[in-house]
Write an enzyme that holds these catalytic residues in place. Structure first.
Site, PDB file in Angstrom:
ATOM      1  N   GLU A  20     -37.142   2.968  12.647  1.00  0.00           N
ATOM      2  CA  GLU A  20     -36.609   2.842  11.283  1.00  0.00           C
ATOM      3  C   GLU A  20     -35.420   1.903  11.320  1.00  0.00           C
ATOM      4  OE1 GLU A  20     -35.973   6.370   8.916  1.00  0.00           O
ATOM      5  OE2 GLU A  20     -37.777   7.328   9.757  1.00  0.00           O
ATOM      6  N   GLU A  45     -36.474  12.404  13.474  1.00  0.00           N
ATOM      7  CA  GLU A  45     -35.065  12.780  13.268  1.00  0.00           C
ATOM      8  C   GLU A  45     -34.849  14.278  13.505  1.00  0.00           C
ATOM      9  OE1 GLU A  45     -33.408  10.979   9.683  1.00  0.00           O
ATOM     10  OE2 GLU A  45     -33.696   8.998  10.552  1.00  0.00           O
TER      11      GLU A  45
HETATM   12  O1  AHR Z   1     -36.674   5.886   5.557  1.00  0.00           O
HETATM   13  C1  AHR Z   1     -36.097   6.885   4.765  1.00  0.00           C
HETATM   14  C2  AHR Z   1     -35.645   8.081   5.569  1.00  0.00           C
HETATM   15  O2  AHR Z   1     -34.618   7.697   6.424  1.00  0.00           O
HETATM   16  C3  AHR Z   1     -36.665   8.710   6.474  1.00  0.00           C
HETATM   17  O3  AHR Z   1     -37.460   9.648   5.827  1.00  0.00           O
HETATM   18  C4  AHR Z   1     -35.820   9.378   7.508  1.00  0.00           C
HETATM   19  O4  AHR Z   1     -36.462   9.446   8.754  1.00  0.00           O
HETATM   20  C5  AHR Z   1     -34.554   8.557   7.534  1.00  0.00           C
HETATM   21  O5  AHR Z   1     -33.438   9.336   7.443  1.00  0.00           O
END
Ligand code: AHR
Length: 513
Positions: free
Chosen positions: A318, A195
């Site tokens: 994610e 991110e």
């Molecule tokens: O999965 C939780 C968080 O969500 C992670 O640390 C981040 O990459 C995302 O914003």
């Protein structure tokens, strides 16, 4: 009452609840090309976050809880059963604060680290590179290490690559040997930051693309003879410009994957309870889950422009449901229960990934234990498997199978003037076994699904179902088996048409005999 052939109304016990039965048809789309559903679509993600690693996966060698080198044995067994193909670690946002050299060597000499993003607690670094990679080895899963770009250095990441993946004599391989590990773990999958548009450094895509090239260059040699699979930190949801810039500015031979992060929720700033939610909140969550189809389609279209041969994978590293934390728990720990709503998210999302497996070749559910849409929850010695676990367990038959593209006619799931497709499906074949996974997200209506078997190589199927009387149902530490897959008999075949009654909010997986 007007009852047409597509609609059968039945009134349930409690007079006010009316369920209807609608119809769906599915057949093989013989015009669509097939692809292999990479097993890596079924990947997981374990961040240093809340009770994910410490007090979740890792309890330490001296714990009374049965463990193997500090990792809970019950978790090891459950994850082995799931055949998880890869495990992403150590973050997430945590990755861009993590300095791997603090997590090697004698544990009593390791410095501490404050988990700045998640709860602000101090960790002792007792779960580090060796502990994680040994766990991956024990699970038979490929490690996916997320490197620190945000607050790290190029040398730090290239050293980590050497330490974990090389056997040639060098200062890093000597150091590894000193720390008790002779042979490398042969780590291939690498995230180059996480991110980067946010917690990874709040960068513009153009800036990150340059930085990415610098990091990626020093991770390997001229031709990437190490065959590293380098994943660039990707877009936040529908930030298509991010993907465009990475694909435009990074040469194909330097980038094996581009990431994408997208979660399912009611409203980002009003996420609502994980268990105590109403139908409107359920509907809103499903709307964001189904948006994944549009997201992967549009990100893929951009990638197609620069990479028509589809060399670079779209890596959704994610995804999952995100709600308010369980009452009374640390808000930074992201601990939430897991209900049939989560089973729906898992079922539809994995169908989307399967159906886009030409480009989506890796994905990671967030997260494995005690965090967000976990497959496992723990409390002291107790451990439960969530509805999400059971969906993944049924869907594992799709791993590395050949996609059978489908044409799906679905009724609409309607609420408050909005509508979503009720039925989602995907199908595949591997080693002579055909698997068809069906999901009905409609909260009230059973869908009678007719599958035309004409173009399937198999005609006889058995079924398993994950369903429950209430959408909010879930497994608890006192009652761990409320939701688990059961044999399902409401299927019949007549003249090449397989008819399956798919109850409201259920997952049905068909397996050929
Ligand atoms: O999965 C939780 C968080 O969500 C992670 O640390 C981040 O990459 C995302 O914003």
């Amino acid at each position: 009452m007007n009852i047409n052939k597509f609609l059968k109304i039945s009134v349930l016990v409690c007079g006010s609840i009316v369920t209807a039965q609608t119809k769906s048809t599915i057949s093989v789309d013989t015009k669509q090309p097939s692809s292999i559903i990479s097993k890596h679509i079924y990947g997981h993600f374990a961040e240093h976050l809340g009770r994910g690693i410490y007090d979740g996966i890792y309890v330490g060698e001296n714990s009374k809880i049965p463990n193997s080198n500090g990792v809970r044995k019950d978790i090891i067994n459950a994850l082995k059963e799931l055949k998880i193909p890869n495990l992403r670690w150590p973050g997430g946002c945590f990755a861009d604060t993590y300095h791997w050299k603090d997590g090697i060597g004698p544990k009593n000499l390791r410095p501490t680290i404050v988990n700045n993003w998640w709860g602000g607690n101090t960790e002792d670094n007792s779960f580090g590179t060796h502990e994680f990679l040994n766990l991956a080895e024990e699970l038979g899963t490929e490690p996916y290490l997320a490197g620190n770009v945000g607050s790290g250095e190029v040398k730090e990441l290239s050293d980590w690559v050497q330490y974990t993946g090389k056997d040639t004599k060098s200062p890093m391989t000597d150091l590894r040997k000193q720390n008790g590990r002779d042979k490398s773990w042969n780590v291939k999958i690498w995230g180059v930051g996480n991110e980067m548009w946010g917690c990874g450094g709040n960068m513009a895509p153009e800036y990150y693309a340059n930085l990415y090239k610098q990091y990626a260059t020093f991770m390997t040699d001229w031709t990437n003879s190490d065959k590293l699979f380098r994943v660039a930190s990707g877009a936040n949801v529908d930030d298509y410009h991010w993907t465009e810039v990475l694909m435009r500015d990074i040469p194909r031979n330097m980038i094996e994957g581009v990431a994408l992060h997208s979660y399912s929720f009611v409203k980002w700033d009003q996420k609502g309870d994980a268990v105590d939610y109403n139908e409107a909140q359920y509907f809103a969550t499903m709307k964001t889950a189904l948006k994944m189809d549009e997201l992967v389609t549009k990100h893929s279209q951009i990638m197609d422009k620069y990479d028509p041969e589809k060399k670079t994978a779209l890596v959704v590293d994610e995804w999952g449901g995100w709600y308010e934390v369980e009452k009374g728990t640390n808000p930074g720990f992201l601990y939430q229960q897991n209900t049939m709503r989560d089973a729906m998210i898992a079922g539809v999302t994995l169908n989307i990934f399967n159906n886009h497996s030409d480009r989506v070749r890796m994905a990671n559910l967030a997260q494995t234990v005690n965090v967000l849409q976990a497959v496992i929850l723990t409390k002291g010695e107790k451990m439960i498997l969530t509805p999400t676990y059971h969906v993944l367990n049924l869907y594992k038959a799709h791993q590395d199978a050949k996609l059978i593209p489908l044409q799906i006619e679905s009724p609409e799931y309607k609420l408050n003037g909005e509508s979503l497709k009720a039925v989602s499906a995907s199908a595949s074949e591997k080693d002579g076994v055909v698997t068809i996974s069906l999901v009905n997200i409609d909260a009230k209506n059973t869908v009678e699904t007719s599958i035309n078997l004409k173009d399937f190589s198999k005609k006889v199927f058995t079924a398993k179902i994950i369903s429950s009387p209430k959408i909010q149902d879930h497994n608890t530490f006192d009652n761990p088996n409320v939701i688990e897959p059961k044999e399902y008999k409401k299927i019949k075949t007549t003249k090449d048409i397989l008819t399956v009654e798919v109850p409201p909010f259920s997952v049905v997986v068909l397996t050929s005999k």
